[in-house]
Design an enzyme around this catalytic site. Structure first.
Site, mmCIF file in Angstrom:
data_model
loop_
_atom_site.group_PDB
_atom_site.id
_atom_site.type_symbol
_atom_site.label_atom_id
_atom_site.label_comp_id
_atom_site.label_asym_id
_atom_site.label_seq_id
_atom_site.Cartn_x
_atom_site.Cartn_y
_atom_site.Cartn_z
ATOM 1 N N LYS A 2 57.049 50.205 -78.798
ATOM 2 C CA LYS A 2 58.173 51.066 -79.186
ATOM 3 C C LYS A 2 58.881 50.457 -80.397
ATOM 4 C CE LYS A 2 62.510 51.349 -78.271
ATOM 5 N NZ LYS A 2 63.090 51.852 -79.533
ATOM 6 N N GLY B 176 64.781 41.233 -80.314
ATOM 7 C CA GLY B 176 66.009 42.007 -80.485
ATOM 8 C C GLY B 176 67.216 41.188 -80.090
ATOM 9 N N SER B 177 68.249 41.875 -79.617
ATOM 10 C CA SER B 177 69.507 41.190 -79.326
ATOM 11 C C SER B 177 69.417 40.395 -78.024
ATOM 12 C CB SER B 177 70.631 42.207 -79.221
ATOM 13 O OG SER B 177 70.386 43.082 -78.142
ATOM 14 N N THR B 178 70.235 39.370 -77.908
ATOM 15 C CA THR B 178 70.258 38.538 -76.714
ATOM 16 C C THR B 178 70.698 39.364 -75.502
ATOM 17 O OG1 THR B 178 70.620 36.561 -78.007
ATOM 18 C CG2 THR B 178 71.297 36.450 -75.708
ATOM 19 N N GLU B 179 71.626 40.288 -75.732
ATOM 20 C CA GLU B 179 72.133 41.107 -74.630
ATOM 21 C C GLU B 179 71.010 41.944 -73.995
ATOM 22 O OE1 GLU B 179 75.158 43.690 -76.088
ATOM 23 O OE2 GLU B 179 75.159 44.851 -74.226
ATOM 24 N N GLY C 208 67.843 41.453 -74.407
ATOM 25 C CA GLY C 208 66.842 40.486 -73.944
ATOM 26 C C GLY C 208 67.123 40.036 -72.515
ATOM 27 N N GLU D 162 62.190 37.058 -78.066
ATOM 28 C CA GLU D 162 62.624 36.427 -79.316
ATOM 29 C C GLU D 162 63.952 37.071 -79.669
ATOM 30 O OE1 GLU D 162 63.708 36.010 -82.664
ATOM 31 O OE2 GLU D 162 61.896 36.928 -83.508
ATOM 32 N N CYS E 219 66.882 37.138 -87.701
ATOM 33 C CA CYS E 219 67.326 36.377 -86.527
ATOM 34 C C CYS E 219 67.434 34.887 -86.835
ATOM 35 C CB CYS E 219 66.376 36.611 -85.366
ATOM 36 S SG CYS E 219 64.660 36.487 -85.842
ATOM 37 N N GLU F 42 76.431 35.951 -83.889
ATOM 38 C CA GLU F 42 75.477 36.446 -84.878
ATOM 39 C C GLU F 42 76.076 37.675 -85.564
ATOM 40 O OE1 GLU F 42 71.769 38.163 -83.326
ATOM 41 O OE2 GLU F 42 70.720 36.922 -84.786
HETATM 42 P P1 NDP Z 1 68.643 45.813 -79.667
HETATM 43 O O1 NDP Z 1 68.340 44.552 -78.956
HETATM 44 O O2 NDP Z 1 69.422 46.846 -78.973
HETATM 45 O O3 NDP Z 1 67.272 46.522 -80.141
HETATM 46 C C1 NDP Z 1 66.004 45.935 -80.148
HETATM 47 C C2 NDP Z 1 64.977 46.903 -79.579
HETATM 48 O O4 NDP Z 1 65.197 47.086 -78.176
HETATM 49 C C3 NDP Z 1 65.040 48.294 -80.187
HETATM 50 O O5 NDP Z 1 63.748 48.846 -80.251
HETATM 51 C C4 NDP Z 1 65.900 49.031 -79.172
HETATM 52 O O6 NDP Z 1 65.795 50.405 -79.266
HETATM 53 C C5 NDP Z 1 65.369 48.477 -77.882
HETATM 54 N N1 NDP Z 1 66.259 48.585 -76.726
HETATM 55 C C6 NDP Z 1 67.612 48.786 -76.698
HETATM 56 N N2 NDP Z 1 68.053 48.787 -75.417
HETATM 57 C C7 NDP Z 1 66.975 48.590 -74.618
HETATM 58 C C8 NDP Z 1 66.789 48.466 -73.206
HETATM 59 N N3 NDP Z 1 67.807 48.540 -72.347
HETATM 60 N N4 NDP Z 1 65.546 48.243 -72.736
HETATM 61 C C9 NDP Z 1 64.502 48.126 -73.572
HETATM 62 N N5 NDP Z 1 64.613 48.226 -74.917
HETATM 63 C C10 NDP Z 1 65.829 48.447 -75.448
HETATM 64 O O7 NDP Z 1 69.309 45.459 -81.039
HETATM 65 P P2 NDP Z 1 70.251 46.405 -81.946
HETATM 66 O O8 NDP Z 1 69.393 47.143 -82.857
HETATM 67 O O9 NDP Z 1 71.187 47.208 -81.113
HETATM 68 O O10 NDP Z 1 71.101 45.324 -82.722
HETATM 69 C C11 NDP Z 1 72.246 44.741 -82.101
HETATM 70 C C12 NDP Z 1 72.382 43.306 -82.526
HETATM 71 O O11 NDP Z 1 71.262 42.570 -82.067
HETATM 72 C C13 NDP Z 1 72.394 43.105 -84.015
HETATM 73 O O12 NDP Z 1 73.651 43.269 -84.547
HETATM 74 C C14 NDP Z 1 71.896 41.688 -84.125
HETATM 75 O O13 NDP Z 1 72.966 40.800 -83.952
HETATM 76 C C15 NDP Z 1 70.936 41.553 -82.976
HETATM 77 N N6 NDP Z 1 69.534 41.724 -83.371
HETATM 78 C C16 NDP Z 1 68.738 40.644 -83.372
HETATM 79 C C17 NDP Z 1 67.422 40.767 -83.769
HETATM 80 C C18 NDP Z 1 66.519 39.613 -83.801
HETATM 81 O O14 NDP Z 1 65.492 39.677 -84.460
HETATM 82 N N7 NDP Z 1 66.806 38.563 -83.081
HETATM 83 C C19 NDP Z 1 66.864 42.027 -84.232
HETATM 84 C C20 NDP Z 1 67.769 43.132 -84.134
HETATM 85 C C21 NDP Z 1 69.056 42.955 -83.741
HETATM 86 P P3 NDP Z 1 66.775 51.153 -80.294
HETATM 87 O O15 NDP Z 1 66.417 50.688 -81.646
HETATM 88 O O16 NDP Z 1 66.467 52.552 -80.153
HETATM 89 O O17 NDP Z 1 68.169 50.793 -79.882
#
Ligand code: NDP
Length: 478
Positions: free
Chosen positions: A184, A236-239, A241, A258, A292, A389
């Site tokens: 996804k 993606g985000s720690t939350e 994750g 990651e 990140c 971050e």
């Molecule tokens: P998210 O962690 O929400 O998004 C990462 C991926 O997870 C996206 O494909 C997202 O879909 C998907 N996702 C969101 N919620 C769920 C869930 N409950 N279960 C499974 N998958 C899910 O990051 P955000 O884009 O909201 O960014 C928020 C913050 O996270 C940023 O401001 C940054 O600080 C951090 N971040 C860190 C990254 C890294 O590489 N470490 C990368 C991106 C963000 P969708 O895109 O549709 O929300």
């Protein structure tokens, strides 16, 4: 330093032919959704609608997982590594052949400068497929036993900051090891993943080996919670994750995460200053700071603080912000309105908490999402901009006097993804590297990526490694 005016040098959009709308890529074909709905993806630089894509519903995810399972059982896991390698080499070559188109598409959908998508993202995508193609028939020599087995069906969820590169980091090792995948992409950047689906068709990849389900967070949740998934890989985000880790624990799925970072980029007084300043700029302003492992906390030795700040301000005044498709652009658009709001909020908090904010004079385009390169000085460790971050073009500057103080401050974070050390002394580099709690430590460089080198974090930056021999472990039953 003279500042030259450049004539506009836009890359042509004509290499990209976008469809008006896209379905989901399931079982080797683009199909209509069963229980999802359409949504629009826009260019963050202009807010122009680029295409309509599909938010996959739970039944769509189920169809994709079923297709991946069938392909795993009947084809891919049984295929000799030498044959899997041929497909991966073919995909890598097709990425190279279509590299210009993919770079333009990435810059359109993500907002990153074309010189980065063209010279960093897409070449690394091809490199990841070439590298893992090489492993496909040599897995018995990877150090995981004489005949390592794949795991099964991988559910992969990726973010928007390096859309196609994160896809490559996930799909290339999974396929090389004999797994099939459902991926996804992020809601705001689905287009290069859909172009990759076309590449899978062009490469004659057996149906179901790669499935792409576009959508938002709910689609991601349906994927990671699907009982047919054996392994989850998330960036993606720690939350989010943490939510995924909990869901995987409940359902006994393997997972690698990651997550975020708040990396220290540490400059000692004996460093080659011009190079260090370039490294600081690359560390935080590359990809608008949507990285990140960005060097978002600059730690400068007190004795060279004034010199470093003066050079940094001079250098920032030469950065060109604007049209991502212009080949002279250094800083592109912020990926979304939501991310821009977050960057603004944290920057305002930085000022309110007493740090001093500075940006070079810079005109922001009227439409789209933009934030100027920004430096905060007078930052203390207690400030939120030193701890959280920001994921934008915002640098927090702190100082130190001794190497021990630098280590203590660098490690004073819940994250542990990367760090940078700038010094002429090799012994100091080694001393620092052995004490910094970060998955990657760059010495006299920053933000260098290579498929042969494992990448991943400590603490709240996640677990598991991607890339290199170590990255294979996540996709093998060991
Ligand atoms: P998210 O962690 O929400 O998004 C990462 C991926 O997870 C996206 O494909 C997202 O879909 C998907 N996702 C969101 N919620 C769920 C869930 N409950 N279960 C499974 N998958 C899910 O990051 P955000 O884009 O909201 O960014 C928020 C913050 O996270 C940023 O401001 C940054 O600080 C951090 N971040 C860190 C990254 C890294 O590489 N470490 C990368 C991106 C963000 P969708 O895109 O549709 O929300």
């Amino acid at each position: 330093m003279p500042k030259f005016e450049y004539a506009p040098a836009p890359e042509s959009r004509s290499v990209v032919s976008l469809r008006e709308s896209y379905g989901l890529f399931i079982d080797g074909a683009f199909t209509d959704t069963v229980d999802g709905r359409p949504f629009k993806t826009i260019s963050p630089a202009t807010e122009e609608v680029l295409a309509e894509v599909t938010e996959a519903g739970p039944s769509d995810v189920d169809r994709a997982v079923t297709a991946a399972r069938k392909a795993y059982d009947q084809t891919w896991s049984r295929m000799p590594g030498t044959e899997r390698a041929k497909y991966l080499f073919r995909v890598a070559r097709l990425v190279q052949e279509r590299s210009r188109e993919l770079a333009v598409l990435e810059s359109l959908d993500n907002g990153k400068p074309i010189k980065e998508s063209r010279d960093v993202d897409i070449p690394l995508v091809a490199a990841h497929f070439f590298y893992h193609a090489g492993w496909a028939d040599k897995l018995e020599f990877a150090g995981y036993g004489p005949s390592p087995r794949p795991i099964g069906v991988a559910g992969q969820v990726i973010p928007w900051n390096f859309p196609l590169l994160m896809l490559a980091w996930k799909i290339a090792p999974a396929l090389a090891c004999g797994n099939t995948v459902v991926l996804k992409p992020a809601e705001t950047t689905p287009l290069t993943a859909l172009a990759f689906a076309e590449i899978c068709q062009q490469a004659d990849l057996p149906p179901g080996v790669v499935n792409i389900v576009t959508g938002a967070g709910e689609t991601g949740r349906a994927l990671v919670e699907h009982p047919g998934i054996d392994k989850v890989a998330f960036t993606g985000s720690t939350e989010v994750g943490k939510q995924i880790a909990r869901a995987c624990r409940r359902t006994h799925k393997r997972n690698t995460l990651e997550l975020g970072g708040k990396a220290a980029n540490i400059v000692f007084e004996d460093a080659a200053m011009d190079q260090a300043v370039e490294g600081i700029v690359n560390g935080i302003f590359f990809n608008q700071g949507h990285v990140c492992c960005a060097g978002s906390r600059l730690l400068v030795q007190e004795s060279v603080y004034d010199e470093v700040i003066a050079s940094l301000r001079r250098r920032l005044s030469t950065l060109r912000l604007g049209d991502p498709l212009d080949k002279n652009t250094d800083v592109g658009a912020i990926n979304s309105a939501a991310q821009l709001a977050k960057i603004r909020e944290l920057s305002d908090v930085g000022e309110a908490e007493g740090a001093e904010r500075w940006s070079p004079p810079c005109e922001l385009p009227a439409r789209g999402f933009w934030f100027p390169p920004t430096i905060f000085t007078g930052v203390t460790q207690a400030h939120r901009i030193a701890r959280e971050e920001i994921f934008g073009p915002v640098l927090s500057v702190l100082t130190f006097r001794t190497p021990a103080e630098a280590v203590e401050k660098a490690n004073n974070t819940p994250y542990g993804l990367s760090a940078g050390v700038w010094t002429e002394k090799g012994s100091l580099i080694l001393w620092m590297a052995s004490r910094l709690r970060a998955g990657v430590v760059w010495a006299n460089t920053f933000n260098r990526f290579d498929p042969t080198s494992p990448f991943g974090g400590y603490k709240e930056s996640g677990y598991g490694r991607e890339g290199g021999r170590h990255g294979l472990e996540a996709y093998l039953d060991v």
